[in-house]
Design a protein around this motif. Sequence first.
Motif, PDB file in Angstrom:
ATOM      1  N   SER A  74      19.442  36.885  28.687  1.00 59.30           N
ATOM      2  CA  SER A  74      20.008  35.849  29.555  1.00 59.30           C
ATOM      3  C   SER A  74      21.514  36.001  29.685  1.00 59.30           C
ATOM      4  O   SER A  74      22.210  36.290  28.711  1.00 59.30           O
ATOM      5  CB  SER A  74      19.676  34.461  28.994  1.00 59.30           C
ATOM      6  N   LYS A  75      22.008  35.807  30.887  1.00 62.00           N
ATOM      7  CA  LYS A  75      23.436  35.976  31.165  1.00 62.00           C
ATOM      8  C   LYS A  75      23.952  34.804  31.977  1.00 62.00           C
ATOM      9  O   LYS A  75      23.232  34.244  32.808  1.00 62.00           O
ATOM     10  CB  LYS A  75      23.700  37.274  31.938  1.00 62.00           C
ATOM     11  N   VAL A  76      25.211  34.456  31.751  1.00 60.86           N
ATOM     12  CA  VAL A  76      25.868  33.486  32.607  1.00 60.86           C
ATOM     13  C   VAL A  76      26.320  34.170  33.884  1.00 60.86           C
ATOM     14  O   VAL A  76      26.238  33.601  34.978  1.00 60.86           O
ATOM     15  CB  VAL A  76      27.072  32.839  31.882  1.00 60.86           C
ATOM     16  N   GLY A  77      26.816  35.395  33.755  1.00 58.69           N
ATOM     17  CA  GLY A  77      27.285  36.150  34.904  1.00 58.69           C
ATOM     18  C   GLY A  77      28.748  36.520  34.823  1.00 58.69           C
ATOM     19  O   GLY A  77      29.475  36.433  35.819  1.00 58.69           O
ATOM     20  N   LEU A  78      29.192  36.942  33.626  1.00 53.98           N
ATOM     21  CA  LEU A  78      30.570  37.409  33.493  1.00 53.98           C
ATOM     22  C   LEU A  78      30.776  38.631  34.384  1.00 53.98           C
ATOM     23  O   LEU A  78      29.895  39.497  34.484  1.00 53.98           O
ATOM     24  CB  LEU A  78      30.882  37.781  32.045  1.00 53.98           C
ATOM     25  N   ASP A  79      31.953  38.703  34.986  1.00 57.73           N
ATOM     26  CA  ASP A  79      32.300  39.845  35.819  1.00 57.73           C
ATOM     27  C   ASP A  79      33.391  40.650  35.127  1.00 57.73           C
ATOM     28  O   ASP A  79      34.477  40.129  34.874  1.00 57.73           O
ATOM     29  CB  ASP A  79      32.805  39.364  37.180  1.00 57.73           C
ATOM     30  N   PRO A  80      33.132  41.913  34.752  1.00 63.02           N
ATOM     31  CA  PRO A  80      34.159  42.715  34.080  1.00 63.02           C
ATOM     32  C   PRO A  80      35.439  42.776  34.908  1.00 63.02           C
ATOM     33  O   PRO A  80      35.415  43.037  36.109  1.00 63.02           O
ATOM     34  CB  PRO A  80      33.504  44.097  33.959  1.00 63.02           C
ATOM     35  N   GLY A  81      36.549  42.487  34.256  1.00 67.23           N
ATOM     36  CA  GLY A  81      37.834  42.464  34.924  1.00 67.23           C
ATOM     37  C   GLY A  81      38.271  41.075  35.335  1.00 67.23           C
ATOM     38  O   GLY A  81      39.460  40.831  35.562  1.00 67.23           O
ATOM     39  N   SER A  82      37.341  40.138  35.440  1.00 63.51           N
ATOM     40  CA  SER A  82      37.687  38.756  35.763  1.00 63.51           C
ATOM     41  C   SER A  82      38.104  38.019  34.492  1.00 63.51           C
ATOM     42  O   SER A  82      37.756  38.417  33.377  1.00 63.51           O
ATOM     43  CB  SER A  82      36.507  38.043  36.421  1.00 63.51           C
ATOM     44  N   HIS A  83      38.832  36.929  34.690  1.00 63.08           N
ATOM     45  CA  HIS A  83      39.400  36.202  33.566  1.00 63.08           C
ATOM     46  C   HIS A  83      38.682  34.864  33.328  1.00 63.08           C
ATOM     47  O   HIS A  83      38.287  34.191  34.287  1.00 63.08           O
ATOM     48  CB  HIS A  83      40.890  35.940  33.798  1.00 63.08           C
ATOM     49  N   TYR A  84      38.562  34.513  32.046  1.00 66.50           N
ATOM     50  CA  TYR A  84      37.882  33.284  31.644  1.00 66.50           C
ATOM     51  C   TYR A  84      38.621  32.704  30.442  1.00 66.50           C
ATOM     52  O   TYR A  84      39.238  33.449  29.671  1.00 66.50           O
ATOM     53  CB  TYR A  84      36.423  33.555  31.261  1.00 66.50           C
ATOM     54  N   THR A  85      38.515  31.410  30.270  1.00 64.96           N
ATOM     55  CA  THR A  85      39.068  30.826  29.051  1.00 64.96           C
ATOM     56  C   THR A  85      38.022  30.896  27.945  1.00 64.96           C
ATOM     57  O   THR A  85      36.803  30.982  28.213  1.00 64.96           O
ATOM     58  CB  THR A  85      39.477  29.364  29.266  1.00 64.96           C
ATOM     59  N   VAL A  86      38.487  30.819  26.716  1.00 65.69           N
ATOM     60  CA  VAL A  86      37.567  30.777  25.571  1.00 65.69           C
ATOM     61  C   VAL A  86      36.672  29.540  25.667  1.00 65.69           C
ATOM     62  O   VAL A  86      35.481  29.585  25.323  1.00 65.69           O
ATOM     63  CB  VAL A  86      38.360  30.797  24.247  1.00 65.69           C
ATOM     64  N   GLY A  87      37.245  28.436  26.156  1.00 65.54           N
ATOM     65  CA  GLY A  87      36.436  27.226  26.343  1.00 65.54           C
ATOM     66  C   GLY A  87      35.269  27.469  27.278  1.00 65.54           C
ATOM     67  O   GLY A  87      34.160  26.965  27.049  1.00 65.54           O
ATOM     68  N   PRO A 176      33.475  29.629  36.503  1.00 67.87           N
ATOM     69  CA  PRO A 176      34.154  30.455  37.516  1.00 67.87           C
ATOM     70  C   PRO A 176      33.365  31.707  37.887  1.00 67.87           C
ATOM     71  O   PRO A 176      32.734  32.344  37.050  1.00 67.87           O
ATOM     72  CB  PRO A 176      35.481  30.820  36.838  1.00 67.87           C
ATOM     73  N   GLY A 177      33.419  32.015  39.166  1.00 57.50           N
ATOM     74  CA  GLY A 177      32.774  33.228  39.653  1.00 57.50           C
ATOM     75  C   GLY A 177      33.703  34.431  39.575  1.00 57.50           C
ATOM     76  O   GLY A 177      34.740  34.408  38.907  1.00 57.50           O
ATOM     77  N   LYS A 178      33.347  35.468  40.309  1.00 52.78           N
ATOM     78  CA  LYS A 178      34.112  36.717  40.301  1.00 52.78           C
ATOM     79  C   LYS A 178      35.471  36.518  40.961  1.00 52.78           C
ATOM     80  O   LYS A 178      35.593  35.824  41.969  1.00 52.78           O
ATOM     81  CB  LYS A 178      33.317  37.786  41.045  1.00 52.78           C
ATOM     82  N   GLU A 179      36.480  37.131  40.366  1.00 54.97           N
ATOM     83  CA  GLU A 179      37.813  37.119  40.976  1.00 54.97           C
ATOM     84  C   GLU A 179      37.889  38.203  42.047  1.00 54.97           C
ATOM     85  O   GLU A 179      37.595  39.376  41.782  1.00 54.97           O
ATOM     86  CB  GLU A 179      38.888  37.350  39.918  1.00 54.97           C
ATOM     87  N   VAL A 180      38.299  37.806  43.255  1.00 51.92           N
ATOM     88  CA  VAL A 180      38.465  38.750  44.361  1.00 51.92           C
ATOM     89  C   VAL A 180      39.892  38.610  44.871  1.00 51.92           C
ATOM     90  O   VAL A 180      40.322  37.517  45.247  1.00 51.92           O
ATOM     91  CB  VAL A 180      37.470  38.476  45.499  1.00 51.92           C
ATOM     92  N   LYS A 181      40.628  39.688  44.865  1.00 53.58           N
ATOM     93  CA  LYS A 181      42.034  39.666  45.265  1.00 53.58           C
ATOM     94  C   LYS A 181      42.187  39.130  46.694  1.00 53.58           C
ATOM     95  O   LYS A 181      41.503  39.570  47.609  1.00 53.58           O
ATOM     96  CB  LYS A 181      42.634  41.065  45.154  1.00 53.58           C
ATOM     97  N   GLY A 182      43.085  38.152  46.836  1.00 55.23           N
ATOM     98  CA  GLY A 182      43.378  37.601  48.147  1.00 55.23           C
ATOM     99  C   GLY A 182      42.447  36.490  48.570  1.00 55.23           C
ATOM    100  O   GLY A 182      42.592  35.941  49.666  1.00 55.23           O
ATOM    101  N   LYS A 183      41.472  36.163  47.737  1.00 49.67           N
ATOM    102  CA  LYS A 183      40.533  35.087  48.070  1.00 49.67           C
ATOM    103  C   LYS A 183      40.520  34.036  46.966  1.00 49.67           C
ATOM    104  O   LYS A 183      40.746  34.347  45.788  1.00 49.67           O
ATOM    105  CB  LYS A 183      39.111  35.639  48.252  1.00 49.67           C
TER     106      LYS A 183
END
Length: 347
Positions: A74-87, A176-183
């Motif tokens: 099972s996964k939440v959906g972390l995106d490598p390179g995107s940022h998340y807080t420890v919380g 939070p979802g995936k970080e996309v530059k400019g969006k």
Amino acid sequence: MVDRSAGVPAPPAFAAASYLLADLDTGEVLLAKDAHGRYLPASTLKTLTVLTVLPDVDPRQVVTAERSDLVDGSKVGLDPGSHYTVGQLLQGTMLASGNDTATALARVAGGVPQTVARMQAEAVRLGARDTTVRNPSGLDAPGQLTSAYDLALIARAAMQLPAFRSLVTTKRVRFPGKEVKGKARTSFQIQNHNRLLYNYDGTIGVKDGYTIAARWTAISAVQRGSHRYLFTAMRRGEPSWRTQAAMFDWAFRYGPQVQPVGRLVEPGELERASTVTGEPRVAAAGRPASAALQAAGPTDGTLKVVGAGGVAAALLAVVLLALSARAKRRQVALARARRGARAASRR
């Protein structure tokens, strides 16, 4: 195993290989079935992960997801390179049961192997000698096992932490979802997998789990007034919250009339007893060198302990399933009868 007084009905049937019902505050065990049987934990092991790392991490710390975080299951959906807080990693781990967030959390807390070692050490400190840790997610792994008794010890310790209690009573959050530059960054809702939390008044935690091999596992806690009960189950036959609710209904109605069949040891208690008796503290697999302590009160009221070589008197004081009050009364009666017989023979 249950010690009922007159007028107390049998507890409801519960389809599981192993389970335990205890008073969360006193640690008294009211009901147990194969409490020290060792089974696959599935995601209930994440309770130990969070208990281990929570005191040492800053929930505001921002971390970058890595590809190594994306383990199976099972996964939440972390995106490598995107940022998340420890919380957010904590929420993903305990609400959505993310193996990816649990792995990232362990990595951030000092490294996955190091966190696994700390989890094992924490289990030993708590007296959870049936537990062997292989990963922070609870995903099936060779030798990774625990017991209903150990899950109760782990959950009881975790529930003493305000931050943990807040975490496991949270029903849903935006993640939070995936970080996309400019969006602008999007988000999605994650929900707590503990169905009891939505359907049974007074639920205050804790965690459930599932894999094909482990079947359904569960840790649940409920508070009504001044009473708090804790229930753990392993290798359940079905995942329904209703069967857990029935167990809590029985506990709140009849618990004060039931004699304890044992108790949950306090953190460090078995370590101190081992020091007194000279018993080896822990074997390589995370279990006592004398094997898991098992006790039962047979009909003659004596205490039997299964383990290589036996255990000294000081350790008997903290044996995991102690004599019930009824067995103790039988033991006193037998002693009196023997004294009476000896006195009669001398006349």
